[in-house]
Motif scaffolding. Structure first.
Motif, PDB file in Angstrom:
ATOM      1  N   UNK A 171      -3.713  -4.567   4.122  1.00 16.65           N
ATOM      2  CA  UNK A 171      -4.144  -4.996   5.448  1.00 16.65           C
ATOM      3  C   UNK A 171      -5.600  -4.597   5.694  1.00 16.65           C
ATOM      4  N   UNK A 172      -6.090  -3.684   4.867  1.00 16.00           N
ATOM      5  CA  UNK A 172      -7.502  -3.303   4.897  1.00 16.00           C
ATOM      6  C   UNK A 172      -8.300  -4.416   4.216  1.00 16.00           C
ATOM      7  N   UNK A 173      -9.093  -5.146   5.002  1.00 13.35           N
ATOM      8  CA  UNK A 173      -9.794  -6.326   4.482  1.00 13.35           C
ATOM      9  C   UNK A 173     -10.745  -5.976   3.345  1.00 13.35           C
ATOM     10  N   UNK A 174     -11.423  -4.845   3.453  1.00 13.13           N
ATOM     11  CA  UNK A 174     -12.382  -4.447   2.431  1.00 13.13           C
ATOM     12  C   UNK A 174     -11.691  -4.213   1.096  1.00 13.13           C
ATOM     13  N   UNK A 175     -10.578  -3.485   1.128  1.00 14.86           N
ATOM     14  CA  UNK A 175      -9.851  -3.199  -0.115  1.00 14.86           C
ATOM     15  C   UNK A 175      -9.227  -4.467  -0.676  1.00 14.86           C
ATOM     16  N   UNK A 192      -6.656   5.812   1.436  1.00 16.00           N
ATOM     17  CA  UNK A 192      -6.023   4.978   2.465  1.00 16.00           C
ATOM     18  C   UNK A 192      -4.521   5.247   2.490  1.00 16.00           C
ATOM     19  N   UNK A 193      -3.917   5.394   1.320  1.00 16.48           N
ATOM     20  CA  UNK A 193      -2.492   5.721   1.238  1.00 16.48           C
ATOM     21  C   UNK A 193      -2.203   7.023   1.997  1.00 16.48           C
ATOM     22  N   UNK A 194      -3.057   8.021   1.807  1.00 12.80           N
ATOM     23  CA  UNK A 194      -2.860   9.315   2.477  1.00 12.80           C
ATOM     24  C   UNK A 194      -2.987   9.173   3.991  1.00 12.80           C
ATOM     25  N   UNK A 195      -3.930   8.358   4.433  1.00 10.24           N
ATOM     26  CA  UNK A 195      -4.109   8.144   5.875  1.00 10.24           C
ATOM     27  C   UNK A 195      -2.876   7.458   6.464  1.00 10.24           C
ATOM     28  N   UNK A 196      -2.343   6.475   5.751  1.00  6.34           N
ATOM     29  CA  UNK A 196      -1.150   5.757   6.210  1.00  6.34           C
ATOM     30  C   UNK A 196       0.031   6.712   6.341  1.00  6.34           C
ATOM     31  N   UNK A 197       0.149   7.645   5.405  1.00  6.73           N
ATOM     32  CA  UNK A 197       1.251   8.612   5.443  1.00  6.73           C
ATOM     33  C   UNK A 197       1.112   9.600   6.604  1.00  6.73           C
TER      34      UNK A 197
END
Length: 269
Positions: A20-24, A188-193
């Protein structure tokens, strides 16, 4: 059901959430396809497309649009021999979704169907399989239908010569970042968690899926039990057991039994 804290980028929920992160999402597409993307519309996660009531709808993992291109990105963690046919159907659905009534066929965008697999679906030990349409009689003649299908085999990442693709596939396979870009994904995975709303969403989705599975299992058991009753009744009829005994021993209805009797009589002649 995998615990939320144990999720990695290679799990469906996290994969879809990160993209969902457009940049990634844009950088993944550029790395895997070796193209430049000027702009993408916000990725649609688990986009559902069902053109007609009677037709089979599809749920795409990640559906992205550029100005002249569309991308369907699928994460596949379990062996599925239907990938070629699924890609064929997904392709047809994408075309119907992108061509408005009255438009010319030339308005169709270039489309990419991308499968990122944690296994080798074709057993050729290649890290990447690219499928386009060529003429069998002259392989240099390309059938310009503007469709490309890419299937990536993360297990064979050591055989990939492109450094960027190799790093991404290694990350998918081993679940550990190996370069700056996969480090960015991991952050980003860590932020989502860390966001409680995602934990609740994941648990809610999985409870719903688990309930659906249990309902389906119960229905399957029920259907299997009914089928077993029918098979038993047929065998008893073949052995000329009296009808009242068959009704009592199997529990099927009299209407069903009469139907079986009629069916057996028809098959006799």
């Amino acid at each position: 059901m995998k615990k939320f804290d144990d999720l990695t980028f290679s799990d469906h929920y996290m994969f879809e959430k990160v993209l969902q992160n457009k940049e990634i999402c844009k950088e993944i597409l550029e790395r895997l396809l070796k193209i430049n993307i000027t702009h993408i519309e916000y990725p649609e996660i688990e986009k559902e497309i069902s053109p007609y009531y009677e037709t089979k709808g599809v749920r795409l993992d990640v559906y992205v649009k550029d100005k002249d291109e569309v991308f369907d990105i699928e994460l596949q963690n379990f062996m599925d021999v239907s990938i070629p046919l699924r890609s064929r159907y997904y392709q047809s659905i994408l075309d119907m979704d992108n061509l408005i009534k009255g438009e010319y066929y030339s308005e169709l965008p270039t489309s990419y169907i991308i499968f990122i697999c944690s296994f080798d679906p074709f057993y050729k030990e290649l890290p990447m399989y690219t499928f386009t349409t060529h003429c069998e009689e002259d392989n240099t003649l390309i059938f310009e239908d503007k469709t490309i299908k890419k299937v990536f085999n993360a297990k064979a990442y050591t055989k990939e010569k492109d450094v960027a693709i190799k790093a991404f596939l290694e990350y998918i396979c081993n679940k550990k970042p190996v370069d700056d870009f996969t480090d960015k994904i991991e952050s980003v995975v860590k932020i989502i968690k860390q966001q409680e709303v995602n934990r609740k969403e994941y648990n809610t989705v999985n409870i719903h899926d688990q309930d659906s599975f249990l309902r389906g299992k119960k229905e399957g058991i029920s259907q299997g039990a009914e089928q077993a009753k029918l098979e038993t009744a047929k065998k008893l009829l073949q052995n000329k057991i009296p009808l009242e005994i068959i009704l009592e021993s199997t529990g099927i209805s009299n209407e069903t039994l009469q139907f079986l009797v009629k069916e057996m009589d028809e098959n006799t002649y």
